[in-house]
Design an enzyme around this catalytic site. Structure first.
Site, PDB file in Angstrom:
ATOM      1  N   GLU A  14     -32.431  43.078 -20.125  1.00 48.54           N
ATOM      2  CA  GLU A  14     -32.152  41.654 -20.376  1.00 48.54           C
ATOM      3  C   GLU A  14     -31.029  41.559 -21.406  1.00 48.54           C
ATOM      4  N   HIS A  29     -67.435  11.872 -14.625  1.00 48.69           N
ATOM      5  CA  HIS A  29     -67.118  10.501 -15.000  1.00 48.69           C
ATOM      6  C   HIS A  29     -67.210  10.353 -16.512  1.00 48.69           C
ATOM      7  N   CYS A  50     -36.425  29.698 -18.649  1.00 49.52           N
ATOM      8  CA  CYS A  50     -37.656  28.914 -18.801  1.00 49.52           C
ATOM      9  C   CYS A  50     -38.122  28.862 -20.255  1.00 49.52           C
ATOM     10  N   THR A  72     -31.878  37.809 -11.832  1.00 51.76           N
ATOM     11  CA  THR A  72     -30.884  37.334 -12.812  1.00 51.76           C
ATOM     12  C   THR A  72     -30.828  35.812 -12.927  1.00 51.76           C
ATOM     13  N   GLY A 104     -36.077  34.378 -20.435  1.00 50.91           N
ATOM     14  CA  GLY A 104     -35.069  33.742 -19.579  1.00 50.91           C
ATOM     15  C   GLY A 104     -34.835  32.279 -19.880  1.00 50.91           C
ATOM     16  N   LEU A 131     -38.160  27.109  -9.553  1.00 52.20           N
ATOM     17  CA  LEU A 131     -39.290  26.779 -10.419  1.00 52.20           C
ATOM     18  C   LEU A 131     -39.881  28.050 -10.994  1.00 52.20           C
ATOM     19  N   ALA A 132     -40.333  27.958 -12.242  1.00 53.45           N
ATOM     20  CA  ALA A 132     -40.863  29.128 -12.935  1.00 53.45           C
ATOM     21  C   ALA A 132     -42.089  29.704 -12.221  1.00 53.45           C
ATOM     22  N   GLY A 143     -32.267  15.636 -15.215  1.00 57.03           N
ATOM     23  CA  GLY A 143     -31.691  14.373 -15.664  1.00 57.03           C
ATOM     24  C   GLY A 143     -32.755  13.438 -16.222  1.00 57.03           C
TER      25      GLY A 143
HETATM   26  P1  FAD Z   1     -34.051  32.982 -15.478  1.00 55.85           P
HETATM   27  O1  FAD Z   1     -35.145  32.377 -16.242  1.00 55.85           O
HETATM   28  O2  FAD Z   1     -32.744  32.314 -15.467  1.00 55.85           O
HETATM   29  O3  FAD Z   1     -33.904  34.469 -16.051  1.00 55.85           O
HETATM   30  C1  FAD Z   1     -32.890  35.353 -15.671  1.00 55.85           C
HETATM   31  C2  FAD Z   1     -32.561  36.230 -16.856  1.00 55.85           C
HETATM   32  O4  FAD Z   1     -31.692  37.275 -16.407  1.00 55.85           O
HETATM   33  C3  FAD Z   1     -31.797  35.520 -17.965  1.00 55.85           C
HETATM   34  O5  FAD Z   1     -32.493  35.629 -19.189  1.00 55.85           O
HETATM   35  C4  FAD Z   1     -30.452  36.220 -18.011  1.00 55.85           C
HETATM   36  O6  FAD Z   1     -29.958  36.386 -19.343  1.00 55.85           O
HETATM   37  C5  FAD Z   1     -30.775  37.562 -17.410  1.00 55.85           C
HETATM   38  N1  FAD Z   1     -29.615  38.219 -16.787  1.00 55.85           N
HETATM   39  C6  FAD Z   1     -28.756  37.697 -15.890  1.00 55.85           C
HETATM   40  N2  FAD Z   1     -27.839  38.596 -15.508  1.00 55.85           N
HETATM   41  C7  FAD Z   1     -28.119  39.731 -16.194  1.00 55.85           C
HETATM   42  C8  FAD Z   1     -27.528  41.018 -16.240  1.00 55.85           C
HETATM   43  N3  FAD Z   1     -26.474  41.336 -15.475  1.00 55.85           N
HETATM   44  N4  FAD Z   1     -28.067  41.947 -17.058  1.00 55.85           N
HETATM   45  C9  FAD Z   1     -29.153  41.649 -17.822  1.00 55.85           C
HETATM   46  N5  FAD Z   1     -29.753  40.459 -17.820  1.00 55.85           N
HETATM   47  C10 FAD Z   1     -29.252  39.502 -17.015  1.00 55.85           C
HETATM   48  N6  FAD Z   1     -39.396  25.251 -14.000  1.00 55.85           N
HETATM   49  C11 FAD Z   1     -40.703  24.929 -13.952  1.00 55.85           C
HETATM   50  O7  FAD Z   1     -41.428  25.484 -13.137  1.00 55.85           O
HETATM   51  N7  FAD Z   1     -41.237  23.993 -14.794  1.00 55.85           N
HETATM   52  C12 FAD Z   1     -40.489  23.355 -15.705  1.00 55.85           C
HETATM   53  O8  FAD Z   1     -41.007  22.516 -16.464  1.00 55.85           O
HETATM   54  C13 FAD Z   1     -39.102  23.666 -15.783  1.00 55.85           C
HETATM   55  N8  FAD Z   1     -38.319  23.054 -16.679  1.00 55.85           N
HETATM   56  C14 FAD Z   1     -36.996  23.393 -16.750  1.00 55.85           C
HETATM   57  C15 FAD Z   1     -36.206  22.715 -17.657  1.00 55.85           C
HETATM   58  C16 FAD Z   1     -34.860  23.010 -17.754  1.00 55.85           C
HETATM   59  C17 FAD Z   1     -34.007  22.279 -18.758  1.00 55.85           C
HETATM   60  C18 FAD Z   1     -34.293  24.018 -16.919  1.00 55.85           C
HETATM   61  C19 FAD Z   1     -32.851  24.377 -17.024  1.00 55.85           C
HETATM   62  C20 FAD Z   1     -35.091  24.682 -15.995  1.00 55.85           C
HETATM   63  C21 FAD Z   1     -36.440  24.367 -15.895  1.00 55.85           C
HETATM   64  N9  FAD Z   1     -37.271  24.987 -14.969  1.00 55.85           N
HETATM   65  C22 FAD Z   1     -38.590  24.645 -14.904  1.00 55.85           C
HETATM   66  C23 FAD Z   1     -36.770  26.035 -14.057  1.00 55.85           C
HETATM   67  C24 FAD Z   1     -37.112  27.448 -14.597  1.00 55.85           C
HETATM   68  O9  FAD Z   1     -36.540  27.581 -15.876  1.00 55.85           O
HETATM   69  C25 FAD Z   1     -36.589  28.518 -13.666  1.00 55.85           C
HETATM   70  O10 FAD Z   1     -37.080  28.315 -12.369  1.00 55.85           O
HETATM   71  C26 FAD Z   1     -37.001  29.912 -14.132  1.00 55.85           C
HETATM   72  O11 FAD Z   1     -36.490  30.172 -15.417  1.00 55.85           O
HETATM   73  C27 FAD Z   1     -36.495  30.976 -13.162  1.00 55.85           C
HETATM   74  O12 FAD Z   1     -36.803  32.258 -13.632  1.00 55.85           O
HETATM   75  P2  FAD Z   1     -35.878  33.509 -13.282  1.00 55.85           P
HETATM   76  O13 FAD Z   1     -36.498  34.660 -13.996  1.00 55.85           O
HETATM   77  O14 FAD Z   1     -35.638  33.584 -11.850  1.00 55.85           O
HETATM   78  O15 FAD Z   1     -34.459  33.194 -13.956  1.00 55.85           O
HETATM   79  P1  NAI Z   2     -31.810  18.543  -8.880  1.00 55.08           P
HETATM   80  O1  NAI Z   2     -31.280  19.190  -7.677  1.00 55.08           O
HETATM   81  O2  NAI Z   2     -33.252  18.336  -9.032  1.00 55.08           O
HETATM   82  O3  NAI Z   2     -31.154  17.100  -9.039  1.00 55.08           O
HETATM   83  C1  NAI Z   2     -29.778  16.894  -9.076  1.00 55.08           C
HETATM   84  C2  NAI Z   2     -29.481  15.459  -8.695  1.00 55.08           C
HETATM   85  O4  NAI Z   2     -28.101  15.204  -8.931  1.00 55.08           O
HETATM   86  C3  NAI Z   2     -29.750  15.167  -7.231  1.00 55.08           C
HETATM   87  O5  NAI Z   2     -30.601  14.060  -7.139  1.00 55.08           O
HETATM   88  C4  NAI Z   2     -28.359  14.904  -6.662  1.00 55.08           C
HETATM   89  O6  NAI Z   2     -28.370  13.926  -5.639  1.00 55.08           O
HETATM   90  C5  NAI Z   2     -27.600  14.403  -7.884  1.00 55.08           C
HETATM   91  N1  NAI Z   2     -26.135  14.609  -7.833  1.00 55.08           N
HETATM   92  C6  NAI Z   2     -25.471  15.723  -7.474  1.00 55.08           C
HETATM   93  N2  NAI Z   2     -24.134  15.537  -7.574  1.00 55.08           N
HETATM   94  C7  NAI Z   2     -23.945  14.269  -8.031  1.00 55.08           C
HETATM   95  C8  NAI Z   2     -22.785  13.468  -8.341  1.00 55.08           C
HETATM   96  N3  NAI Z   2     -21.547  13.952  -8.235  1.00 55.08           N
HETATM   97  N4  NAI Z   2     -22.967  12.213  -8.772  1.00 55.08           N
HETATM   98  C9  NAI Z   2     -24.219  11.716  -8.903  1.00 55.08           C
HETATM   99  N5  NAI Z   2     -25.340  12.412  -8.624  1.00 55.08           N
HETATM  100  C10 NAI Z   2     -25.212  13.675  -8.193  1.00 55.08           C
HETATM  101  O7  NAI Z   2     -31.205  19.390 -10.111  1.00 55.08           O
HETATM  102  P2  NAI Z   2     -31.495  19.367 -11.668  1.00 55.08           P
HETATM  103  O8  NAI Z   2     -32.178  18.118 -12.080  1.00 55.08           O
HETATM  104  O9  NAI Z   2     -30.203  19.713 -12.310  1.00 55.08           O
HETATM  105  O10 NAI Z   2     -32.517  20.558 -11.843  1.00 55.08           O
HETATM  106  C11 NAI Z   2     -32.157  21.901 -11.489  1.00 55.08           C
HETATM  107  C12 NAI Z   2     -33.357  22.739 -11.183  1.00 55.08           C
HETATM  108  O11 NAI Z   2     -34.163  22.953 -12.316  1.00 55.08           O
HETATM  109  C13 NAI Z   2     -34.218  22.108 -10.117  1.00 55.08           C
HETATM  110  O12 NAI Z   2     -34.301  23.027  -9.049  1.00 55.08           O
HETATM  111  C14 NAI Z   2     -35.545  21.906 -10.745  1.00 55.08           C
HETATM  112  O13 NAI Z   2     -36.566  22.300  -9.867  1.00 55.08           O
HETATM  113  C15 NAI Z   2     -35.523  22.805 -11.986  1.00 55.08           C
HETATM  114  N6  NAI Z   2     -36.242  22.111 -13.053  1.00 55.08           N
HETATM  115  C16 NAI Z   2     -37.584  21.928 -12.953  1.00 55.08           C
HETATM  116  C17 NAI Z   2     -38.264  21.201 -13.895  1.00 55.08           C
HETATM  117  C18 NAI Z   2     -39.711  21.000 -13.724  1.00 55.08           C
HETATM  118  O14 NAI Z   2     -40.307  21.651 -12.898  1.00 55.08           O
HETATM  119  N7  NAI Z   2     -40.333  20.097 -14.479  1.00 55.08           N
HETATM  120  C19 NAI Z   2     -37.598  20.624 -15.042  1.00 55.08           C
HETATM  121  C20 NAI Z   2     -36.189  20.818 -15.030  1.00 55.08           C
HETATM  122  C21 NAI Z   2     -35.573  21.567 -14.072  1.00 55.08           C
END
Ligand code: FAD
Ligand code: NAI
Length: 471
Positions: A36, A450, A45, A147, A43, A325-326, A189
């Site tokens: 990592e 309840h 998440c 990644t 990551g 999704l995580a 958003g």
């Molecule tokens: P990542 O978590 O992106 O991990 C990949 C890791 O690989 C990173 O730490 C990166 O540094 C490392 N890496 C990449 N390339 C290399 C390399 N070449 N060498 C070494 N290390 C490397 N999902 C939910 O289910 N619930 C939520 O509430 C939720 N909220 C979110 C809120 C936000 C603001 C965002 C941005 C995402 C959210 N998500 C949520 C989505 C969730 O974070 C991702 O689905 C999840 O982190 C994916 O896990 P991953 O391990 O595939 O990738």
């Molecule tokens: P998203 O794909 O959920 O939403 C992006 C939105 O932007 C869409 O509704 C799309 O129509 C709109 N859009 C795209 N281009 C546009 C433009 N030019 N002008 C106006 N609107 C435009 O992506 P988001 O919210 O960035 O999330 C990314 C990922 O992170 C998702 O896959 C989500 O599952 C994950 N995530 C999950 C969370 C959770 O489970 N609670 C929390 C945050 C992120």
């Protein structure tokens, strides 16, 4: 290094996908290394995603509630002040506790952890540019690409994470912006818009589609939550596309137009949040050195057993297909290790819940009404409003509903959609029901305590199967 150094498994990425796979591999007795580059595990998440966002959502909600929702509960509060720096500290302490916890679990399960950036030399060898300087190389009988993903940039708007931000900047702003424009009304958003709006920012969300919530959210549910968020002060511009942005002036400007065209206008704000989706992250990984291609959206191409075209190299999580999704990443990580160790593993993609942590929360699992209509699948609907639920009434938190979809012939559950208090916890019950192939009658005949919010879930099932008692 000598071939005796070859590991059973080398994992690239220590996010949810990578670290879960590493722990599971350790538990299965595999000799495993996880690489990592971030300097900490967990990551996106844990560091800049799920965890910090939920901390800010929870505490900004408390603050907002203390300001606006105490008098009618018989609670009188004095001067309420926000200390943004301490709000951020509380977030950091949750994040740090959890990432340290994973390091501990690595040690406990015998996982070797290398801090550095990995790239493929060939199909079995990976070189690592170490964070502390220098280089090393590791070999793996099996390799897992985990990644993850990164925010999709908006063309022409340079991200500085201060005025033009992604979710990462939105999780650590040092002052409360007076105004914010959000490009994209998906989950990121709306969660980030909620946080900053509660803290006092005037937020406008610009969304291309005719509904908010991103892909998969049921239209009725989306309309319901939009009304509620509007009451909380969020403004929405739907069916509107952002054409271009300009951050050179005192305020950041966006030129927008209706999707149909002819309604061009300029919007401006102190801060613009780019939240138009995330894209797979494979930069610097050297996929070209092993002849691995990605699809048109940059995703690592795999088969149903998570194998790339090199069968010993697998990929899971955000960097490959499926919802970002995580918990999806976690399920895949476990399944991939089971494939390696036992030759079989399984994820039920039809029963992966989604939760949006606004207030109230939105949660769903299975198919939406639109999904079913599009496929000409017949269905029966049952709904139950929280305004008729005794616990929601005692909590003075009655906005929202539970909606259930079931097969009209067999009564088998097809989908559950909830907008309401604690929807994110309640959806676990729907997911379990789907996983077990329950009918709405099965749920309706299951005794629920309840007074609980979960009774709304049971009564929605009663309404699907026959009639609810309290509505
Ligand atoms: P990542 O978590 O992106 O991990 C990949 C890791 O690989 C990173 O730490 C990166 O540094 C490392 N890496 C990449 N390339 C290399 C390399 N070449 N060498 C070494 N290390 C490397 N999902 C939910 O289910 N619930 C939520 O509430 C939720 N909220 C979110 C809120 C936000 C603001 C965002 C941005 C995402 C959210 N998500 C949520 C989505 C969730 O974070 C991702 O689905 C999840 O982190 C994916 O896990 P991953 O391990 O595939 O990738
Ligand atoms: P998203 O794909 O959920 O939403 C992006 C939105 O932007 C869409 O509704 C799309 O129509 C709109 N859009 C795209 N281009 C546009 C433009 N030019 N002008 C106006 N609107 C435009 O992506 P988001 O919210 O960035 O999330 C990314 C990922 O992170 C998702 O896959 C989500 O599952 C994950 N995530 C999950 C969370 C959770 O489970 N609670 C929390 C945050 C992120």
């Amino acid at each position: 290094s000598a071939s005796s150094d070859e590991k059973d498994l080398v994992i690239i990425g220590g996010g949810v996908a990578g670290y879960v796979a590493a722990i599971k591999a350790g538990q299965e007795g595999l000799n495993v290394t996880c690489i990592e580059k971030r300097g900490v595990l967990g990551g996106t998440c844990l560091n800049v995603g799920c965890i910090p966002s939920k901390s800010l959502l929870n505490n900004s909600h408390l603050y907002h509630q203390i300001l606006h929702d105490t008098k009618n509960r018989g609670i009188e509060v004095g001067d309420v002040k926000l200390n943004l720096a301490n709000l951020m500290k509380a977030k950091d302490s949750s994040v740090n506790g959890l990432t340290k916890g994973i390091e501990f679990l690595f040690k406990k399960n015998g996982v070797e952890y290398i801090k550095g950036e990995a790239s493929f030399v060939n199909e079995h060898e990976i070189k690592v540019a170490l964070n502390e300087g220098g280089e090393t190389s590791v070999k793996g009988k099996n390799i897992l690409i985990a990644t993850g993903s990164e925010a999709t940039p908006f063309p022409g708007l340079e991200i500085d994470e201060k005025r033009v931000i992604t979710s990462t900047g939105a999780l650590s702003l040092e002052k409360i912006p007076e105004s914010m424009l959000v490009i994209g009304g998906g989950i990121i958003g709306l969660e980030m818009a909620s946080v900053w709006s509660r803290l006092g920012t005037k937020v406008t969300v610009v969304e291309f589609l005719g509904q908010i919530g991103g892909p998969g959210m049921d239209t009725e549910v989306s309309k319901t939550i939009q009304k509620l968020l509007k009451k909380q002060g969020l403004e929405f511009k739907l069916n509107t596309k952002v054409l271009s942005g300009d951050a050179s002036g005192e305020k950041v400007q966006l030129s927008v137009d209706s999707v149909k065209g002819g309604k061009e206008e300029t919007l401006d704000a102190e801060t613009v949040l780019v939240a138009i989706g995330r894209r797979p992250y494979t930069a610097g990984l050297g996929l070209e050195n092993i002849g691995l291609e990605t699809d048109e959206r940059g995703r690592v191409i795999i088969d149903s057993e998570y194998r790339t075209k090199h069968p010993h190299i697998r990929s899971v999580g955000d960097v490959t297909f499926g919802p970002m999704l995580a918990h999806k990443a976690e399920e895949e990580a476990v399944a991939a290790i089971e494939h390696i160790k036992k030759g079989h593993g399984h994820v039920n993609y039809a029963a992966i819940p989604s939760v949006m942590y606004t207030h109230p929360e939105v949660a769903w699992v299975g198919q939406s009404e639109q999904d079913l209509k599009n496929q000409n699948i017949p269905y029966r609907v049952g709904t139950f409003p929280f305004s008729a639920n005794s616990r929601a009434k005692t909590n003075l938190d009655t906005d929202g509903l539970v909606k259930m979809l079931a097969d009209p012939e067999t009564d088998r559950l097809l989908g559950v959609h909830i907008v309401g208090p604690n929807a994110g916890e309640m959806i676990a019950e729907g997911t379990l029901a789907l996983e077990y192939g329950a009918s709405s009658e099965d749920i309706a005949r299951t005794c629920h305590a309840h007074p609980t919010l979960a009774e709304a879930f049971k009564e929605a099932a009663m309404a699907t199967h026959g009639k609810a008692i309290h509505f």
